[in-house]
Design an enzyme around this catalytic site. Structure first.
Site, short mmCIF file in Angstrom:
data_model
loop_
_atom_site.label_atom_id
_atom_site.label_comp_id
_atom_site.label_asym_id
_atom_site.label_seq_id
_atom_site.Cartn_x
_atom_site.Cartn_y
_atom_site.Cartn_z
N GLU A 99 11.30 -10.20 -18.54
CA GLU A 99 11.03 -9.29 -19.64
C GLU A 99 12.30 -9.09 -20.69
O GLU A 99 13.47 -8.96 -20.21
CB GLU A 99 10.64 -7.75 -19.23
CG GLU A 99 9.25 -8.15 -18.28
CD GLU A 99 8.80 -6.80 -17.77
OE1 GLU A 99 9.28 -5.65 -18.18
OE2 GLU A 99 7.96 -6.77 -16.80
N ASP B 211 1.08 -6.95 -16.48
CA ASP B 211 1.65 -6.02 -17.13
C ASP B 211 3.14 -6.23 -16.99
O ASP B 211 3.99 -5.30 -17.72
CB ASP B 211 1.40 -4.58 -16.88
CG ASP B 211 2.05 -3.37 -17.53
OD1 ASP B 211 1.90 -3.44 -18.97
OD2 ASP B 211 2.30 -2.51 -17.07
N ARG C 108 4.51 -4.63 5.11
CA ARG C 108 5.50 -4.65 6.34
C ARG C 108 4.89 -4.49 7.69
O ARG C 108 5.02 -5.02 8.51
CB ARG C 108 6.95 -3.97 6.11
CG ARG C 108 7.68 -4.78 4.84
CD ARG C 108 8.91 -4.06 4.94
NE ARG C 108 8.73 -2.77 4.25
CZ ARG C 108 9.81 -1.97 4.12
NH1 ARG C 108 11.07 -2.27 4.27
NH2 ARG C 108 9.64 -0.73 3.30
N LEU D 82 0.86 -1.09 0.03
CA LEU D 82 -0.18 -0.03 -0.11
C LEU D 82 0.82 1.11 0.09
O LEU D 82 0.82 2.09 0.95
CB LEU D 82 -0.88 0.10 1.16
CG LEU D 82 -2.20 0.73 1.31
CD1 LEU D 82 -3.16 0.20 -0.15
CD2 LEU D 82 -2.85 1.09 2.48
N GLY D 83 1.75 1.26 -1.10
CA GLY D 83 2.54 2.50 -1.11
C GLY D 83 1.62 3.78 -1.95
O GLY D 83 0.61 3.61 -2.15
N ILE E 79 1.36 3.77 -5.28
CA ILE E 79 0.30 3.09 -6.26
C ILE E 79 -0.56 2.39 -5.69
O ILE E 79 -1.83 2.37 -6.25
CB ILE E 79 1.26 2.21 -7.14
CG1 ILE E 79 2.20 3.03 -8.07
CG2 ILE E 79 0.39 1.47 -8.07
CD1 ILE E 79 3.32 2.39 -8.87
N ARG F 258 6.75 -5.94 -10.32
CA ARG F 258 7.60 -6.43 -11.01
C ARG F 258 7.38 -7.94 -11.24
O ARG F 258 6.76 -8.46 -10.36
CB ARG F 258 8.79 -6.00 -10.43
CG ARG F 258 9.66 -4.76 -10.48
CD ARG F 258 10.02 -4.39 -11.91
NE ARG F 258 10.65 -2.94 -11.80
CZ ARG F 258 10.07 -1.78 -12.12
NH1 ARG F 258 8.82 -1.83 -12.35
NH2 ARG F 258 10.77 -0.83 -12.42
N HIS G 16 4.25 -4.12 -20.12
CA HIS G 16 4.93 -3.20 -19.29
C HIS G 16 4.67 -1.73 -19.60
O HIS G 16 5.59 -0.93 -19.69
CB HIS G 16 6.60 -3.45 -18.89
CG HIS G 16 7.03 -2.87 -17.62
ND1 HIS G 16 8.00 -3.53 -16.90
CD2 HIS G 16 6.50 -1.96 -16.81
CE1 HIS G 16 8.39 -3.05 -15.94
NE2 HIS G 16 7.52 -1.95 -15.77
#
Length: 296
Positions: free
Chosen positions: A241, A236, A155, A132-133, A135, A212, A259
């Protein structure tokens, strides 16, 4: 004005030209390997500026040991990535890919649309956000607008957040219907979403990843999608990749994009400005405002 050397192709210490050995700043992408050997190939380096938000490829301990600052784009692309994440949530949950393929193949005329399989909507369903940063928070507020119940894991619980905190990722997966991966990639989160978490998400569950690829065990995900362990996925990002496994590309219950979540004019302009501001501060002898906390 800066004297620019590059681009490096490939991004390896051996590719650094002699003319660039005096460079004081390196502009890179977080996914590129920037280890001690690369830093030693640029002995005058004082700044590693990651263009995007990620910095998982940078050896922070090696940088700290050499007195090199590392910067990133922080939350510059958060809005664009969050809205794209919700697009994947909708596309994967509502079988948009199947519907589009039906129309493109000319099968609509010979098949009543009400024979498309019925799927749950989003309203009233539970969405779990892993990370929950900046983004993740924007995904949460958008999901709430879709009348979804929001929970998250990270965390630690965040103060002042009106969403339910789950102390374990496994517990979050068992609780939610849709799991969105928005956590920062590092050694701790590598393959955090594996077989056990996917099994907990369940046969009606949907996985969306805009973080990622390395956070998700891709082999386990393919097996889960093939075997009906989960219902669908919207991805995405991928583990290696730009390579995407053929088995994953063949799956009708996977929505796959290259991506591109941050590919909006606003996000790219914001990321570029953050990077330029960091370079200006560094060359002026000041500390940039977007330095990644040092380790070691």
């Amino acid at each position: 004005m800066y004297e620019v050397h590059g681009p490096l192709t490939p991004v390896t210490p051996e590719a650094v030209p002699e003319s660039a050995r005096g460079a004081r700043a390196l502009i890179t992408l977080g996914g590129h390997r920037t280890d001690g050997a690369m830093m030693d190939a640029l002995p005058e380096l004082g700044l590693i500026a990651c263009y995007g938000t990620g910095f998982e490829g940078v050896d922070l301990e090696a940088a700290a040991a050499r007195g090199i600052m590392v910067t990133h784009a922080k939350d510059a692309n958060a809005t664009s990535v969050a809205e794209f994440a919700m697009g994947l949530v909708i596309a994967a949950s509502r079988d948009m890919g199947k519907g589009e393929r039906l129309v493109r193949a000319g099968d609509w005329a010979s098949r009543r649309i009400d024979r498309m399989p019925l799927v749950p909507g989003l309203a009233g369903r539970r969405i779990g956000i892993y990370g929950l940063g900046a983004i993740g928070m924007k995904v949460a507020t958008r999901a709430a607008a879709f009348e979804m119940e929001v929970g998250y894991h990270g965390r630690a619980a965040r103060e002042g957040v009106g969403f339910a905190y789950h102390p374990t990722l496994l517990g979050l997966a068992a609780w939610c219907d849709v799991l969105v991966v928005a956590v920062r990639a590092n050694a701790e989160t590598r393959h955090a979403v594996g077989r056990e978490v996917l099994a907990a998400l369940g046969k009606d569950g949907v996985l969306v990843n805009v973080a990622r690829g390395l956070v998700v065990d891709e082999a386990a995900l393919i097996e889960a999608l093939e075997g009906g362990v989960i219902a669908a996925a919207g991805l995405d990002v991928f583990e290696h990749e730009p390579e995407v496994p053929e088995r994953l590309r063949a799956l009708p219950n996977a929505v796959l994009t290259p991506h591109m979540a941050a590919f909006t004019l606003s996000a790219q302009r914001a990321q570029a400005q953050v990077m330029l501001d960091a370079l200006a501060a560094f060359f002026a002898g000041e500390r940039p405002g977007n330095v990644v906390p040092a380790v070691g």
